[in-house]
Design an enzyme around this catalytic site. Sequence first.
Site, PDB file in Angstrom:
ATOM      1  N   ASN A  32     -41.249 -19.525   1.786  1.00 21.69           N
ATOM      2  CA  ASN A  32     -39.994 -19.522   2.546  1.00 21.69           C
ATOM      3  C   ASN A  32     -39.686 -18.106   3.026  1.00 21.69           C
ATOM      4  OD1 ASN A  32     -38.364 -18.118   0.452  1.00 21.69           O
ATOM      5  ND2 ASN A  32     -38.920 -19.931  -0.726  1.00 21.69           N
ATOM      6  N   LYS A  45     -26.573 -27.571 -12.979  1.00 21.32           N
ATOM      7  CA  LYS A  45     -27.549 -26.680 -13.629  1.00 21.32           C
ATOM      8  C   LYS A  45     -27.045 -26.180 -14.975  1.00 21.32           C
ATOM      9  CE  LYS A  45     -30.005 -25.521  -9.563  1.00 21.32           C
ATOM     10  NZ  LYS A  45     -31.348 -25.075  -9.239  1.00 21.32           N
ATOM     11  N   ASP A  66     -39.054 -25.827  -4.267  1.00 18.75           N
ATOM     12  CA  ASP A  66     -38.615 -27.057  -4.933  1.00 18.75           C
ATOM     13  C   ASP A  66     -39.794 -28.007  -5.129  1.00 18.75           C
ATOM     14  OD1 ASP A  66     -35.949 -26.321  -5.184  1.00 18.75           O
ATOM     15  OD2 ASP A  66     -35.489 -26.949  -3.135  1.00 18.75           O
ATOM     16  N   LYS A  84     -61.300 -24.488   1.198  1.00 17.14           N
ATOM     17  CA  LYS A  84     -60.438 -24.474   2.389  1.00 17.14           C
ATOM     18  C   LYS A  84     -60.442 -25.859   3.060  1.00 17.14           C
ATOM     19  CE  LYS A  84     -59.770 -22.032   6.674  1.00 17.14           C
ATOM     20  NZ  LYS A  84     -60.629 -21.986   7.818  1.00 17.14           N
ATOM     21  N   ASP A 132     -37.402 -26.497 -12.436  1.00 17.44           N
ATOM     22  CA  ASP A 132     -36.314 -25.599 -12.052  1.00 17.44           C
ATOM     23  C   ASP A 132     -36.175 -24.524 -13.145  1.00 17.44           C
ATOM     24  OD1 ASP A 132     -33.703 -24.441 -11.758  1.00 17.44           O
ATOM     25  OD2 ASP A 132     -33.198 -26.109 -10.437  1.00 17.44           O
ATOM     26  N   LYS A 157     -23.337 -27.622  -8.021  1.00 19.13           N
ATOM     27  CA  LYS A 157     -24.593 -27.014  -8.491  1.00 19.13           C
ATOM     28  C   LYS A 157     -24.394 -26.317  -9.832  1.00 19.13           C
ATOM     29  CE  LYS A 157     -27.443 -26.145  -5.316  1.00 19.13           C
ATOM     30  NZ  LYS A 157     -28.035 -25.635  -4.091  1.00 19.13           N
ATOM     31  N   PHE A 204     -27.969 -18.918  -7.782  1.00 11.52           N
ATOM     32  CA  PHE A 204     -27.593 -18.807  -6.370  1.00 11.52           C
ATOM     33  C   PHE A 204     -27.645 -20.174  -5.709  1.00 11.52           C
ATOM     34  CE2 PHE A 204     -27.086 -14.482  -4.756  1.00 11.52           C
ATOM     35  CZ  PHE A 204     -27.228 -13.802  -5.943  1.00 11.52           C
TER      36      PHE A 204
HETATM   37  N1  CTP Z   1     -34.101 -22.134  -8.905  1.00 14.94           N
HETATM   38  C1  CTP Z   1     -34.995 -21.919  -9.919  1.00 14.94           C
HETATM   39  N2  CTP Z   1     -36.152 -22.637  -9.966  1.00 14.94           N
HETATM   40  C2  CTP Z   1     -36.430 -23.560  -9.027  1.00 14.94           C
HETATM   41  C3  CTP Z   1     -35.521 -23.780  -7.986  1.00 14.94           C
HETATM   42  C4  CTP Z   1     -34.366 -23.048  -7.955  1.00 14.94           C
HETATM   43  O1  CTP Z   1     -34.740 -21.058 -10.769  1.00 14.94           O
HETATM   44  N3  CTP Z   1     -37.577 -24.218  -9.113  1.00 14.94           N
HETATM   45  C5  CTP Z   1     -32.836 -21.364  -8.887  1.00 14.94           C
HETATM   46  C6  CTP Z   1     -32.756 -20.350  -7.769  1.00 14.94           C
HETATM   47  O2  CTP Z   1     -33.245 -19.098  -8.178  1.00 14.94           O
HETATM   48  C7  CTP Z   1     -31.263 -20.319  -7.481  1.00 14.94           C
HETATM   49  C8  CTP Z   1     -30.856 -21.741  -7.721  1.00 14.94           C
HETATM   50  O3  CTP Z   1     -31.792 -22.264  -8.647  1.00 14.94           O
HETATM   51  O4  CTP Z   1     -30.562 -19.531  -8.418  1.00 14.94           O
HETATM   52  C9  CTP Z   1     -30.915 -22.519  -6.450  1.00 14.94           C
HETATM   53  O5  CTP Z   1     -30.815 -23.864  -6.753  1.00 14.94           O
HETATM   54  P1  CTP Z   1     -31.434 -25.004  -5.867  1.00 14.94           P
HETATM   55  O6  CTP Z   1     -31.110 -26.290  -6.556  1.00 14.94           O
HETATM   56  O7  CTP Z   1     -32.842 -24.737  -5.505  1.00 14.94           O
HETATM   57  O8  CTP Z   1     -30.559 -24.858  -4.669  1.00 14.94           O
HETATM   58  P2  CTP Z   1     -30.919 -24.728  -3.211  1.00 14.94           P
HETATM   59  O9  CTP Z   1     -32.171 -23.919  -3.037  1.00 14.94           O
HETATM   60  O10 CTP Z   1     -29.691 -24.191  -2.618  1.00 14.94           O
HETATM   61  O11 CTP Z   1     -31.305 -26.196  -2.818  1.00 14.94           O
HETATM   62  P3  CTP Z   1     -30.567 -27.607  -2.809  1.00 14.94           P
HETATM   63  O12 CTP Z   1     -29.302 -27.396  -2.046  1.00 14.94           O
HETATM   64  O13 CTP Z   1     -31.560 -28.453  -2.177  1.00 14.94           O
HETATM   65  O14 CTP Z   1     -30.279 -28.018  -4.217  1.00 14.94           O
END
Ligand code: CTP
Length: 411
Positions: free
Chosen positions: A208, A339, A277, A287, A304, A335, A321
Amino acid sequence: MKNLSQKRILLGVSGGIAAYKSAELVRRLRADGALVRVVMTVNASEFVTARTFHALSGEPVLSGWSDDSSGMAHIELARWADRILVAPATANTLARLAQGRADDLLAAVCLASDAPLMVAPAMNQGMWRHAATRANVALLRERGVQICGPAEGEQACGDVGPGRMLEPQALLQALSDSFSSMRLAGVKVMVTAGPTREALDPVRFLSNRSSGKTGYAIARAAREAGASVTLISGPVALDAPSGLQCIGVESAQDMLEAVMARVSDCDLFIAAAAVADYRPAEPAQQKIKKRATASSLPLEPVTDVLARVAALQRRPFCVGFAAETEQLEQHAQRKRLRKGVEMIAANLVGGGRGFDSDDNELLLVWEGGQCWLPRDSKPRLARQLVDKIATLYSQRFNKEISSEHHAKHSA
Ligand code: CTP
């Protein structure tokens, strides 16, 4: 410890012989990574030229009002500065600052700015000892201005006594110290930063646009606040900040392993990384060759990291975040609960906001509260965020201490 990387230092130079030492100060500030802009009084240019400061700072120098052609440069500079240091500060400049005058560009910038003001007096010992100067210095000190020096010794005029400007090294240290709040002294902080790369085959990956700037700025700000910091970073084009442990990782799985290996020795976990994700379910060993037909890519979810840390029985204080394109507050609070973390720092992304830019704005949400950090550069925003985290962290810590105390005494 030097805290000067990316700090915006506005150096005011007034007319004293010590102005030549300020040239050396600019050189050292730049060497330590600070961004320096210089404003001189008209009298200062009798001692050192604007060209000298321009060459050393890499930025045009402003002096009289005529240099402020738009009439707004003094306001722009006042907003730009993280710190203003007037060095040398003559007796006349101290008097003008004490009176709150705006009769030249430097005085106007000092008056217009919210940035902490530091002054390094430099004058003849008789002028320094004079009751008028004593009163001006006392007034400035009372208003929160930091008075650096002066030192004692032999003076340019042949007198001996107090009034020599501090040496550049001492001023550098004073500036550096002014950025270290020590609010997280003794706290072990782990920060994740940057993107992850999920391999498709040996040469391709899914990733990303995260630059890592926010996570790196947070790691630095935590270090400045006195924490011992471990930074777990995905691949980014940034230099590892000094004074902390930086561990480079590639995939979300690497990040998870690096975090879990160290989490037992961590008090505060700040997940600023843009972790994938999903990852390709079966990365190819060789390849992948081009085919004429359409192709699809099976993906599987990755663990996560933040949620895993937050679910531990003995776990650090957790900050995550959220990057959202709409309904910031609702998504952030949801969120946070989903979490199971203490705080979420949420920002709007898309349309040029967030990821690749140098500035950002954040909504911080926690149980029973929220606050808005308005648009600012990522380093400044990170300092404000760390400050807020330090407040919540110490409240939690004090609550735990007092409940432990209560449990012990009621047992
Ligand atoms: N995060 C993490 N490990 C992952 C995905 C996310 O530690 N595999 C953490 C990121 O570092 C951030 C937070 O989770 O602190 C973001 O949550 P996430 O659920 O991924 O939110 P978004 O990226 O905003 O996506 P969505 O809105 O789809 O939930």
